[in-house]
Design a protein around this motif. Structure first.
Motif, PDB file in Angstrom:
ATOM      1  N   UNK A   1       0.831  -1.201   0.000  1.00  0.00           N
ATOM      2  CA  UNK A   1       0.000   0.000   0.000  1.00  0.00           C
ATOM      3  C   UNK A   1       0.863   1.248   0.000  1.00  0.00           C
ATOM      4  N   UNK A   2       0.537   2.188  -0.894  1.00  0.00           N
ATOM      5  CA  UNK A   2       1.200   3.488  -0.943  1.00  0.00           C
ATOM      6  C   UNK A   2       0.144   4.576  -0.927  1.00  0.00           C
ATOM      7  N   UNK A   3       0.343   5.605  -0.134  1.00  0.00           N
ATOM      8  CA  UNK A   3      -0.567   6.746  -0.127  1.00  0.00           C
ATOM      9  C   UNK A   3      -0.514   7.444  -1.484  1.00  0.00           C
TER      10      UNK A   3
ATOM     11  N   UNK B   1      -4.557  10.831 -14.775  1.00  0.00           N
ATOM     12  CA  UNK B   1      -3.726  10.140 -15.753  1.00  0.00           C
ATOM     13  C   UNK B   1      -3.050   8.925 -15.118  1.00  0.00           C
ATOM     14  N   UNK B   2      -2.569   9.069 -13.888  1.00  0.00           N
ATOM     15  CA  UNK B   2      -1.959   7.923 -13.201  1.00  0.00           C
ATOM     16  C   UNK B   2      -2.973   6.795 -13.073  1.00  0.00           C
ATOM     17  N   UNK B   3      -4.202   7.126 -12.664  1.00  0.00           N
ATOM     18  CA  UNK B   3      -5.236   6.099 -12.544  1.00  0.00           C
ATOM     19  C   UNK B   3      -5.536   5.464 -13.899  1.00  0.00           C
ATOM     20  N   UNK B   4      -5.590   6.296 -14.953  1.00  0.00           N
ATOM     21  CA  UNK B   4      -5.893   5.771 -16.285  1.00  0.00           C
ATOM     22  C   UNK B   4      -4.817   4.794 -16.741  1.00  0.00           C
ATOM     23  N   UNK B   5      -3.549   5.100 -16.436  1.00  0.00           N
ATOM     24  CA  UNK B   5      -2.445   4.251 -16.889  1.00  0.00           C
ATOM     25  C   UNK B   5      -2.277   3.022 -16.004  1.00  0.00           C
ATOM     26  N   UNK B   6      -2.153   3.239 -14.696  1.00  0.00           N
ATOM     27  CA  UNK B   6      -1.739   2.156 -13.803  1.00  0.00           C
ATOM     28  C   UNK B   6      -2.916   1.390 -13.185  1.00  0.00           C
ATOM     29  N   UNK B   7      -4.077   2.037 -13.049  1.00  0.00           N
ATOM     30  CA  UNK B   7      -5.249   1.349 -12.490  1.00  0.00           C
ATOM     31  C   UNK B   7      -6.072   0.721 -13.607  1.00  0.00           C
ATOM     32  N   UNK B   8      -6.464   1.536 -14.604  1.00  0.00           N
ATOM     33  CA  UNK B   8      -7.383   1.066 -15.631  1.00  0.00           C
ATOM     34  C   UNK B   8      -6.692   0.264 -16.728  1.00  0.00           C
TER      35      UNK B   8
ATOM     36  N   UNK C   1      -7.091   1.039  -6.319  1.00  0.00           N
ATOM     37  CA  UNK C   1      -7.413   2.120  -5.375  1.00  0.00           C
ATOM     38  C   UNK C   1      -8.027   1.521  -4.121  1.00  0.00           C
ATOM     39  N   UNK C   2      -7.495   1.904  -2.971  1.00  0.00           N
ATOM     40  CA  UNK C   2      -8.022   1.448  -1.677  1.00  0.00           C
ATOM     41  C   UNK C   2      -8.430   2.650  -0.858  1.00  0.00           C
ATOM     42  N   UNK C   3      -9.615   2.584  -0.292  1.00  0.00           N
ATOM     43  CA  UNK C   3     -10.105   3.651   0.588  1.00  0.00           C
ATOM     44  C   UNK C   3     -10.412   3.050   1.955  1.00  0.00           C
TER      45      UNK C   3
ATOM     46  N   UNK D   1      -2.932   0.046  -3.902  1.00  0.00           N
ATOM     47  CA  UNK D   1      -2.417  -1.287  -3.616  1.00  0.00           C
ATOM     48  C   UNK D   1      -1.549  -1.673  -4.815  1.00  0.00           C
ATOM     49  N   UNK D   2      -0.231  -1.731  -4.597  1.00  0.00           N
ATOM     50  CA  UNK D   2       0.710  -1.937  -5.690  1.00  0.00           C
ATOM     51  C   UNK D   2       0.870  -3.430  -5.975  1.00  0.00           C
TER      52      UNK D   2
END
Length: 333
Positions: free
Chosen positions: A103-105, A128-135, A142-144, A161-162
């Motif tokens: 986990x990274x903030x 953009x980070x979410x689009x590249x690395x999450x989607x 993504x963890x909440x 969550x890496x």
């Protein structure tokens, strides 16, 4: 023409669908494919097929594979953010993933990336980070934290969550980018195949050179794709489509709305007006049912029913002639 086996097809299709094939794949077939790819003969068959088809082989670092289907898939600004994110994650104090459970903030990473890509605001960088690395690459989730009743007024910090495959695939991405400066030019047939892989359709009136190559090599190109026992080339006088046998038959309301919207695009509709057209069309077809705009937009692109221009206009594509939707449904079913 090179012969490929069932396991080879699984690896290639996964790379086409997800761009990555990682050692943490959980399905039994995927695990068997990972072991198979460790054998030189499997690697030779897969690499020979992909080289012939699209002029490219997957990057391989510790049996984690990466295949980005040709140049132009990453914009300049996205590339800057991609590389800055990799560096920020690797250099983060929490990168001892064994102690941190991966986990990274999010905020410190975004702030670090903005220090290198200062022309964008943090909220745009985060998207953009979410689009590249999450989607796209699915290397982050993504963890909440759970929110309790007495915490509603507090700002909740989000985490990524890496994936345990992150470091290996980051290495593959860097290797891929370096290889692009040394890659051989694609042959005309490879150019056609890359375009079909990326867009699934070629419009004769818009891509004269690709269309001429396709017409001259139609049988060869069709046979290349048929080897995967998944894709089938359909050609008419005005367009060609790469049909996917794995795609489930589309019977959803969003599909029928997308077809009808494409028929109504005419000379073009501005992006900001598209949602209005979608809702008015949906209201005619399904007056008692809500159809989501984003679902229709996605199908317009995925099925090559429409194209969004650089000027943010939506225009129909010749493939719409394959469908006929009659507006006679008034019961919402």
């Amino acid at each position: 023409m090179a012969v490929i086996k069932k396991t080879d097809r699984l690896i290639i299709n996964r790379l086409f669908d997800q761009e990555m094939f990682t050692t943490t794949a959980s399905a039994k077939q995927a695990q068997q494919a990972i072991l198979a790819y460790q054998r030189p003969d499997t690697q030779r068959r897969v690499n020979r097929y992909l080289t012939t088809l699209i002029g490219q082989v997957p990057m391989n670092f510790q049996d984690n594979l990466l295949l980005l289907s040709g140049p132009g898939r990453i914009s300049t600004i996205d590339l800057q953010i991609l590389l800055a994110t990799i560096k920020a994650v690797i250099n983060s104090p929490e990168q001892s993933l064994a102690d941190n459970e991966g986990l990274l903030a999010c905020q410190p990473i975004v702030t670090s990336v903005r220090s290198r890509v200062s022309q964008l605001e943090e909220r745009d960088i985060r998207k953009i980070i979410d689009a590249i690395f999450v989607d796209r690459f699915k290397l982050f989730k993504v963890r909440r934290p759970d929110i309790y009743d007495d915490e509603h007024d507090q700002e909740i910090e989000e985490y990524w969550d890496i994936s345990p495959d992150f470091l290996a695939e980051a290495q593959n991405i860097i290797m891929y980018l370096q290889s692009q400066t040394q890659s051989k030019p694609l042959t005309p047939v490879q150019q056609v195949n890359v375009y079909l892989l990326q867009h699934r359709a070629i419009d004769a009136s818009k891509h004269a050179q690709l269309w001429a190559t396709l017409q001259a090599n139609k049988v060869e190109i069709a046979m290349q794709w048929a080897q995967l026992e998944r894709f089938y080339l359909e050609c008419s006088d005005h367009y060609a489509m790469l049909l996917d046998a794995q795609r489930q038959p589309l019977k959803s309301r969003a599909f029928f709305v997308a077809v009808k919207v494409s028929q109504h695009l005419g000379d073009g509709v501005e992006d900001q007006q598209l949602n209005t057209l979608i809702q008015s069309t949906a209201a005619k077809l399904y007056p008692q049912v809500q159809v989501t705009n984003s679902d229709v937009r996605e199908l317009l692109l995925d099925l090559a029913l429409a194209k969004k221009t650089k000027a943010d206009y939506w225009r129909s594509r010749p493939m719409i002639t394959r469908f006929e939707i009659v507006e006679e449904n008034t019961d919402g079913e």
